[in-house]
Design a protein around this motif. Structure first.
Motif, PDB file in Angstrom:
ATOM      1  N   LYS A 436      68.527   8.633 120.762  1.00 53.13           N
ATOM      2  CA  LYS A 436      67.219   8.850 120.771  1.00 53.13           C
ATOM      3  C   LYS A 436      66.714   9.813 122.018  1.00 53.13           C
ATOM      4  O   LYS A 436      65.895  10.876 121.726  1.00 53.13           O
ATOM      5  CB  LYS A 436      66.400   7.651 120.974  1.00 53.13           C
ATOM      6  N   ARG A 440      69.414   7.372 129.074  1.00 55.91           N
ATOM      7  CA  ARG A 440      68.749   6.195 129.282  1.00 55.91           C
ATOM      8  C   ARG A 440      68.186   5.624 130.329  1.00 55.91           C
ATOM      9  O   ARG A 440      68.767   5.655 131.542  1.00 55.91           O
ATOM     10  CB  ARG A 440      69.828   4.925 128.418  1.00 55.91           C
ATOM     11  N   ARG A 445      68.488  -0.645 126.095  1.00 58.45           N
ATOM     12  CA  ARG A 445      69.453  -0.788 125.211  1.00 58.45           C
ATOM     13  C   ARG A 445      70.526   0.197 124.777  1.00 58.45           C
ATOM     14  O   ARG A 445      70.027   1.372 124.604  1.00 58.45           O
ATOM     15  CB  ARG A 445      68.920  -1.412 123.849  1.00 58.45           C
ATOM     16  N   ASP A 446      71.699   0.184 124.745  1.00 57.38           N
ATOM     17  CA  ASP A 446      72.403   1.155 124.585  1.00 57.38           C
ATOM     18  C   ASP A 446      72.567   1.351 123.026  1.00 57.38           C
ATOM     19  O   ASP A 446      72.833   0.537 122.221  1.00 57.38           O
ATOM     20  CB  ASP A 446      73.885   0.752 125.001  1.00 57.38           C
ATOM     21  N   TYR A 447      72.097   2.787 122.629  1.00 56.59           N
ATOM     22  CA  TYR A 447      72.158   2.927 121.272  1.00 56.59           C
ATOM     23  C   TYR A 447      73.585   2.858 120.611  1.00 56.59           C
ATOM     24  O   TYR A 447      73.601   3.057 119.423  1.00 56.59           O
ATOM     25  CB  TYR A 447      71.478   4.350 121.189  1.00 56.59           C
ATOM     26  N   ARG A 448      74.536   3.149 121.441  1.00 61.00           N
ATOM     27  CA  ARG A 448      75.911   3.237 120.820  1.00 61.00           C
ATOM     28  C   ARG A 448      76.030   1.687 120.157  1.00 61.00           C
ATOM     29  O   ARG A 448      76.906   1.672 119.124  1.00 61.00           O
ATOM     30  CB  ARG A 448      77.135   3.276 121.693  1.00 61.00           C
ATOM     31  N   ASP A 450      74.162   0.145 118.528  1.00 63.37           N
ATOM     32  CA  ASP A 450      73.279   0.160 116.940  1.00 63.37           C
ATOM     33  C   ASP A 450      73.861   0.874 115.859  1.00 63.37           C
ATOM     34  O   ASP A 450      73.529   0.810 114.927  1.00 63.37           O
ATOM     35  CB  ASP A 450      72.010   0.742 117.096  1.00 63.37           C
TER      36      ASP A 450
END
Length: 732
Positions: A436, A440, A445-448, A450
């Protein structure tokens, strides 16, 4: 063929003088035998008559030449002229038009003289004025605007005035305001140097800072020290150029392109400031004229196909797109690259049957939904993947002309670069695991974590994007030409592709898929040996080699080299290059090379290099040991040679005597060696006084062996030695 026509300007010259004569042709007779001309740089010139052949002979013998003559005094547009100038031009034209329109009579001296007198009486102008108008008209190319007043020759318009005592420029409103100085050529040169040193550089300093540094460097009269600081001393402000003057000369002499390149660099200038005069659409004639290929790392994280809890990182997206129609001709979604392997996969995809390709990912399409399976005439790519020897087969065999973009010039591939942006906006940013934001915030939250999609599932999404783009994407910004408008072609890639195939055919290239893959692979040379086809330390075999007895020939005669291609991701197979790339033969790894199976070429090369390194390291130790061995050998040989020579001298035997009895002496020597070499399982040595103490009797048929008389070795040796002292028989 030389052609002399009206208004041609001829320059006459000779090799023994620097003088030149330039004349303009005013009239050429219909029969091309006579030409009338006038000298261009003579204020008192009159028309002269010469033969046409004289000019032709001068041109052929290089005594004259045709030159281009541009008269900056003659405006080309009337709307930019003052009405006063136009009135003066019409007055002059009215005085001479009755003369100059009567050709060729006006070129005759007597006729012209009478018509000039008539004009004098009619206009009241002096004779010299009328002749001046005539010369300006003829020397100016017989144009009315040549009669305009040459006010640009008055004053010093466009020229820098020489400085004097009085201060030039706009007077100041306040007396205490700095007046500056008159800028002479020397001061101007100092200002130029200051701009070049302090403004036109990568520091991107403001002009005010550059002005300050210029004064410090070039206008300082001395220095004073305050503590550790050394402060420059400048003249009074009325002895220095003002900032306004500095800015004036900067703007007056600034080369904007040079300034931008100096401050931002050549690459940034080419990307952000270069003129945009063309369009990518007009670089291609039709479908296949030019494809663009590029790769990007997708802004999304994926999970493993085998263990979904494993995050495997971001995939690579390769897109190959047709410039003319914006039709996507091929893609590759994988983990290879950006590299030649990734580009190789994408280019191979352009020639695949797209129905079969989509079926591999569970997507059923009709052939018309993705029709491209061709190679282009030209391919624009990055310097990285398609530079060097690897893509040479694209040019030599497949007939694709590779064009590499300069470094940092993404605008050369603007069409394919735009596709990456569109794909991200359409789909990728909404996929779980998408990036996104680049950075960060703490606690976010770590997008990885997801990530949910596998590589295969992400490829399915990309195929759907391609199908949407090719068949439904309406490009309002596309510049349709007049023929497309007449045929009512919608700016959709599929419609543009089909229109181009019908109306602009002849650019697409069709090659079998296997041949394309063969030519896209890495290339190398293998050696045919008796042990197999050797390539990078591994050995292969094939039916062709067995059928034509290559390995027998290699062992009987000598080895030779063959051209092969290979995929570096697997060692199991290589491919023999046959018929200049039109055919191939598959070579399989031999069974004895099992340790190389299912490996990458790089892994095998690393293994062999490590083994070679270990061999080189051990070789140095071997050499040291061999030196030691040779030293011991030499010592033993030297001692033995000395003893033998002494024995020969003491025995005083001839050479013939030394050779005699060799066979018998060998037998005797063998007998002695047997006694010394016999196996002895007990370490206790048998004493001569108790010869049978260690003898173990063996029973045969239950009866003890018969005792035999034991002869001590010492007695045998004494007998042999006594015999050796006697003369033995000849060996022969």
């Amino acid at each position: 063929m030389h052609n002399i026509v009206e208004n041609t300007v001829i320059e006459w010259f000779t090799s023994d003088t620097e003088k030149r004569q330039i004349e303009r042709i005013l009239w050429v007779s219909p029969s091309n035998d006579v030409a009338i001309s006038i000298a261009m740089e003579d204020d008192k010139a009159f028309p002269l008559m010469k033969t046409h052949s004289e000019y032709i002979a001068g041109l052929e013998s290089n005594l004259c030449r045709v030159v281009e003559w541009v008269n900056g005094n003659i405006p080309l547009l009337d709307r930019e002229l003052d009405e006063e100038y136009l009135n003066l031009r019409e007055k002059s034209w009215d005085a001479i038009k009755g003369i100059v329109l009567d050709e060729p009579g006006c070129f005759d001296k007597s006729f012209r003289g009478s018509r000039v007198r008539e004009a004098q009486e009619r206009t009241g102008l002096h004779k010299s004025t009328i002749y001046r108008y005539l010369r300006r008209y003829w020397q100016g190319g017989k144009m009315k605007n040549a009669l305009l007043p040459h006010y640009n020759n008055c004053g010093s318009y466009g020229n820098d005035r020489m400085p004097g005592e009085a201060k030039r420029g706009r007077p100041r409103k306040f007396e205490e305001e700095s007046l500056g100085i008159n800028i002479d050529e020397e001061t101007k040169q100092l200002l130029r140097s200051g701009i070049r040193l302090f403004y036109n550089n990568k520091n991107k300093s403001p002009l005010k800072h550059a002005y300050q540094k210029t004064l410090e460097k070039f206008f300082t009269t001395g220095f004073r020290q305050e503590g550790q600081a050394i402060i420059p001393i400048l003249p009074p402000t009325d002895k220095l150029p003002s900032f306004g003057q500095y800015r004036y000369w900067f703007k007056k002499e600034m080369d904007l392109e040079d300034t931008l390149k100096s401050r931002h660099g050549e690459k940034r200038f080419a990307l952000d400031y270069r003129p945009i005069l063309g369009s990518s659409t007009y670089e291609s004639f039709g479908p296949g004229s030019r494809f663009q290929i590029d790769a990007t790392v997708a802004d999304v994280y994926l999970v493993s196909e085998y263990r979904r809890e494993w995050i495997i990182g971001r995939p690579i997206i390769y897109i190959v797109i047709d410039v003319f129609s914006r039709y996507i001709a091929g893609i590759y979604i994988g983990l290879e690259g950006p590299s030649w392997i990734g580009a190789m996969m994408a280019l191979a995809n352009t020639t695949m049957d797209k129905v079969q390709f989509c079926a591999q990912y569970g997507i059923d399409i009709e052939p018309e939904e993705w029709v491209s399976s061709h190679l282009p005439q030209k391919l624009t790519a990055d310097r990285g993947e398609l530079e060097g020897e690897k893509p040479s087969q694209l040019i030599d065999v497949l007939g694709v002309d590779v064009e590499n973009a300069p470094p940092y010039r993404a605008d050369w591939k603007g069409i394919v670069e735009q596709q990456f942006r569109l794909v991200n906006l359409r789909s990728i940013q909404f996929i779980p695991g998408a990036i996104k934001e680049r950075y960060r915030e703490r606690g976010q939250r770590d997008y990885r974590l997801d990530a949910k999609l596998t590589l295969k599932e992400f490829t399915q999404i990309m195929i759907r994007n391609v199908l949407y783009h090719n068949n439904h994407h309406h490009m309002l910004w596309y510049d349709r030409n007049e023929f497309m408008v007449a045929d009512e072609v919608a700016p959709v890639p599929r419609d543009l592709w089909h229109w181009g195939i019908i109306n602009r055919n002849g650019r697409l290239k069709k090659q079998p898929e296997n041949i394309v893959k063969l030519n896209l692979m890495y290339q190398g040379e293998a050696t045919v040996t008796a042990a197999g086809i050797q390539f990078k330390g591994m050995h292969y075999g094939c039916e062709l080699a067995m059928r034509e007895q290559w390995f027998v020939i290699a062992r009987a005669n000598k080895t030779w080299r063959v051209k092969v291609c290979y995929d570096p991701r697997s060692t199991n197979e290589i491919y023999l290059w046959l018929d200049e790339g039109r055919q191939f033969e598959t070579c399989m790894l031999l069974e004895r090379e099992e340790r190389y199976r299912n490996k990458r070429i790089e892994e095998v090369e690393d293994l062999l290099e490590i083994e070679r390194y270990q061999g080189r390291h051990q070789g140095s130790n071997n050499m040291l040991s061999k030196i030691e061995l040779d030293a011991h050998t030499k010592a033993i040989v030297d001692a033995a040679a000395k003893k033998t020579e002494e024995a020969i001298q003491q025995s005083q035997e001839s050479s013939n005597q030394r050779i005699k009895g060799t066979r018998q002496r060998r037998s005797n020597e063998k007998l002695i060696n047997r006694e010394q070499e016999v196996f002895k399982l007990s370490e206790q040595v048998t004493s001569p006084d108790s010869p049978t103490s260690n003898v173990v009797p063996l029973k045969r048929d239950g009866k003890p062996e018969t005792k035999q008389t034991y002869i001590p070795p010492a007695d045998k040796l004494s007998k042999i030695k006594a015999y050796l002292l006697e003369d033995g028989d000849d060996d022969e």
